[in-house]
Scaffold this motif. Sequence first.
Motif, PDB file in Angstrom:
ATOM      1  N   GLY A 264      32.966  -5.672-107.984  1.00 40.19           N
ATOM      2  CA  GLY A 264      31.977  -5.908-106.885  1.00 40.19           C
ATOM      3  C   GLY A 264      31.015  -4.619-107.082  1.00 40.19           C
ATOM      4  O   GLY A 264      30.915  -3.502-107.754  1.00 40.19           O
ATOM      5  N   PHE A 265      29.648  -5.124-106.354  1.00 39.60           N
ATOM      6  CA  PHE A 265      28.519  -4.132-106.343  1.00 39.60           C
ATOM      7  C   PHE A 265      28.097  -3.982-107.681  1.00 39.60           C
ATOM      8  O   PHE A 265      27.620  -2.795-108.063  1.00 39.60           O
ATOM      9  CB  PHE A 265      29.236  -2.943-105.519  1.00 39.60           C
ATOM     10  CG  PHE A 265      29.803  -3.299-104.167  1.00 39.60           C
ATOM     11  CD1 PHE A 265      29.087  -3.579-103.062  1.00 39.60           C
ATOM     12  CD2 PHE A 265      31.109  -3.082-104.071  1.00 39.60           C
ATOM     13  CE1 PHE A 265      29.488  -3.934-102.015  1.00 39.60           C
ATOM     14  CE2 PHE A 265      31.911  -3.501-102.951  1.00 39.60           C
ATOM     15  CZ  PHE A 265      30.916  -3.776-101.719  1.00 39.60           C
ATOM     16  N   GLY A 266      27.951  -4.869-108.380  1.00 35.90           N
ATOM     17  CA  GLY A 266      26.899  -4.773-109.447  1.00 35.90           C
ATOM     18  C   GLY A 266      27.619  -4.548-110.807  1.00 35.90           C
ATOM     19  O   GLY A 266      26.831  -4.792-111.867  1.00 35.90           O
ATOM     20  N   ARG A 267      28.958  -4.340-111.194  1.00 37.59           N
ATOM     21  CA  ARG A 267      29.532  -3.855-112.250  1.00 37.59           C
ATOM     22  C   ARG A 267      29.248  -4.966-113.372  1.00 37.59           C
ATOM     23  O   ARG A 267      29.184  -4.633-114.433  1.00 37.59           O
ATOM     24  CB  ARG A 267      30.865  -3.422-112.160  1.00 37.59           C
ATOM     25  CG  ARG A 267      31.727  -3.059-113.656  1.00 37.59           C
ATOM     26  CD  ARG A 267      32.675  -2.222-113.249  1.00 37.59           C
ATOM     27  NE  ARG A 267      32.029  -0.875-112.794  1.00 37.59           N
ATOM     28  CZ  ARG A 267      31.533   0.152-113.616  1.00 37.59           C
ATOM     29  NH1 ARG A 267      31.102  -0.104-114.956  1.00 37.59           N
ATOM     30  NH2 ARG A 267      31.097   1.328-113.054  1.00 37.59           N
ATOM     31  N   THR A 268      29.434  -6.291-112.897  1.00 34.15           N
ATOM     32  CA  THR A 268      29.426  -7.427-113.935  1.00 34.15           C
ATOM     33  C   THR A 268      27.912  -7.883-114.154  1.00 34.15           C
ATOM     34  O   THR A 268      27.706  -8.638-115.161  1.00 34.15           O
ATOM     35  CB  THR A 268      30.011  -8.763-113.143  1.00 34.15           C
ATOM     36  OG1 THR A 268      29.395  -8.951-112.252  1.00 34.15           O
ATOM     37  CG2 THR A 268      31.520  -8.352-112.916  1.00 34.15           C
ATOM     38  N   CYS A 343      21.928   1.672-104.336  1.00 28.82           N
ATOM     39  CA  CYS A 343      22.025   0.337-105.203  1.00 28.82           C
ATOM     40  C   CYS A 343      20.666  -0.465-105.065  1.00 28.82           C
ATOM     41  O   CYS A 343      20.258  -1.082-106.080  1.00 28.82           O
ATOM     42  CB  CYS A 343      23.200  -0.384-104.979  1.00 28.82           C
ATOM     43  SG  CYS A 343      24.971   0.554-105.391  1.00 28.82           S
ATOM     44  N   GLU A 344      20.383  -0.733-103.851  1.00 26.56           N
ATOM     45  CA  GLU A 344      19.205  -1.678-103.452  1.00 26.56           C
ATOM     46  C   GLU A 344      18.026  -1.166-104.061  1.00 26.56           C
ATOM     47  O   GLU A 344      16.982  -1.643-104.735  1.00 26.56           O
ATOM     48  CB  GLU A 344      19.156  -2.043-101.933  1.00 26.56           C
ATOM     49  CG  GLU A 344      20.294  -2.886-101.509  1.00 26.56           C
ATOM     50  CD  GLU A 344      20.467  -2.847-100.202  1.00 26.56           C
ATOM     51  OE1 GLU A 344      19.758  -2.481 -99.238  1.00 26.56           O
ATOM     52  OE2 GLU A 344      21.443  -3.578 -99.573  1.00 26.56           O
ATOM     53  N   ARG A 345      17.690   0.245-103.521  1.00 22.12           N
ATOM     54  CA  ARG A 345      16.588   0.957-103.992  1.00 22.12           C
ATOM     55  C   ARG A 345      16.324   0.832-105.490  1.00 22.12           C
ATOM     56  O   ARG A 345      14.912   0.614-106.051  1.00 22.12           O
ATOM     57  CB  ARG A 345      16.423   2.436-103.442  1.00 22.12           C
ATOM     58  CG  ARG A 345      15.197   3.267-103.621  1.00 22.12           C
ATOM     59  CD  ARG A 345      15.378   4.675-103.251  1.00 22.12           C
ATOM     60  NE  ARG A 345      16.100   5.124-104.272  1.00 22.12           N
ATOM     61  CZ  ARG A 345      17.042   6.466-103.978  1.00 22.12           C
ATOM     62  NH1 ARG A 345      17.112   6.872-102.741  1.00 22.12           N
ATOM     63  NH2 ARG A 345      17.695   6.965-105.013  1.00 22.12           N
ATOM     64  N   ASP A 346      17.280   1.377-106.088  1.00 27.06           N
ATOM     65  CA  ASP A 346      17.188   1.391-107.511  1.00 27.06           C
ATOM     66  C   ASP A 346      17.548   0.281-108.542  1.00 27.06           C
ATOM     67  O   ASP A 346      17.496   0.322-109.594  1.00 27.06           O
ATOM     68  CB  ASP A 346      18.117   2.357-107.931  1.00 27.06           C
ATOM     69  CG  ASP A 346      17.723   3.965-107.445  1.00 27.06           C
ATOM     70  OD1 ASP A 346      16.715   4.139-106.993  1.00 27.06           O
ATOM     71  OD2 ASP A 346      18.560   5.044-107.642  1.00 27.06           O
TER      72      ASP A 346
END
Length: 461
Positions: A264-268, A343-346
């Motif tokens: 979750g949260f971008g790792r893939t 996470c959203e900003r970057d």
Amino acid sequence: MDISKISTLDRASVLHPFTQLKEFASGKMGDPTIVTGGKGVHITDVTGQRLMDGFAGLYCVNIGYGRTEVAEAIAKQAHELAYYHTYAAHTTEQLATLSDRLVRMAPGKASKVFYGMSGSDANETQAKLVWYYNNLRGLPKKKKIISRERGYHGCSVFSGSLTGMSFYHDHMDLPFGGVLYTGSPHYYWNAEVGEDERAFSRRRAAELNALIEREGPETVGAFIAEPVLGTGGITPPPAGYWEEIQAVLQRHDVLLIADEVICGFGRTGAAFGSSLYGMEPDLVTVAKGLTSGYIPLSGAIVSEKVFKVMEDGADRVGSFSHGYTYSGHPIGAAAANAVLDICERDNLTEHARTVGAYMQQKMTDTFAQCDIVGEVRGVGMMSALEFVADRGKKTRLDPSLKVAARISAAARKRGLIARAMPHGDILGFAPPLVMTTAEVDEMISIASASVRQVMDEMAAG
């Protein structure tokens, strides 16, 4: 800092997880590593050694080390309100905000979030939700949960039982009853001769279908799985796998629990592994990247389908009788909101997708023709090297050689943390999502030198 004193205190008083207790207590394995700081993709120990963390702690430090925005959010919340419980409909602004974010971003049709402190306790919650859901539906026998060989879902009593690796069970009186296991999705080792990935996926789905029918669909409540196997070897699913598996689950009215603790949260390279692979889970488990490991927090995300049954049954059964003292802890919620802001900003998910694609190609270019590497695999910011004795014949190495552990140790001496995975001769990489392409090059260069060193040692006998 008195290094000797800290080491002595630690050795005398800390029960370390996944540590050979006698060797540590006797000093045979040396002093503990005293970590004092971190910045970006590096940590620093008490001696001043700087180590590139190619495993993001334990897959969790997605935003990298030293992000002061998160520390400031934690401090601000601690000054305003360090703690209050969430029983009997108490909440905080941070918790309500976080829950809304998670429901909107989660895969499937999410409705509510229940909070804990770790992926293990979140999966304990998921099991109880499956049982509760089917009791409320008048299906008291529909309680068994199917996991997969090599799946990892935690170390507590029931989540440890869901974990499909025997060494997590040995000498611990696990697995607990009510857990079934089906085959691993690892095509490299488990495919039959001449079987392509789609045929392999269909066979795994047929095996799952046969297991459910043998046990009786009226007794099987859920199937739990990571979108990408993590601790079991960093293994992406073969082509068509989730399409075939979900068709079986839907046929037999079996809930799908997506364990997104690692993915979750971008790792893939996608917000969630479920999104990447077209999964429509009924329950979603999150932790790790939710707070980037900066403070403990986990979540069990409940779909509209499951919550509607819970809501409709409330007048009959009364209050939802499950919760922890620290469920929805305000400091944890504040940390999670700060992490998600970063996470959203970057745009870290997009960054993980592009840098991850570079990392996968670089891994392939560097290791695919290496005599000792049988498979290079991965997705997003996760990669693994599977070591073999003979690449052409797919012959396994003698476990006593401890090849992956030796390569991991050699890499550490060169300044890189890469993990010798616990299921086979596998070296795993899961760096912070903020890693740059230049840092990827450095990581792989160190790994390559370490592989060559161990190959030379083996050749020399």
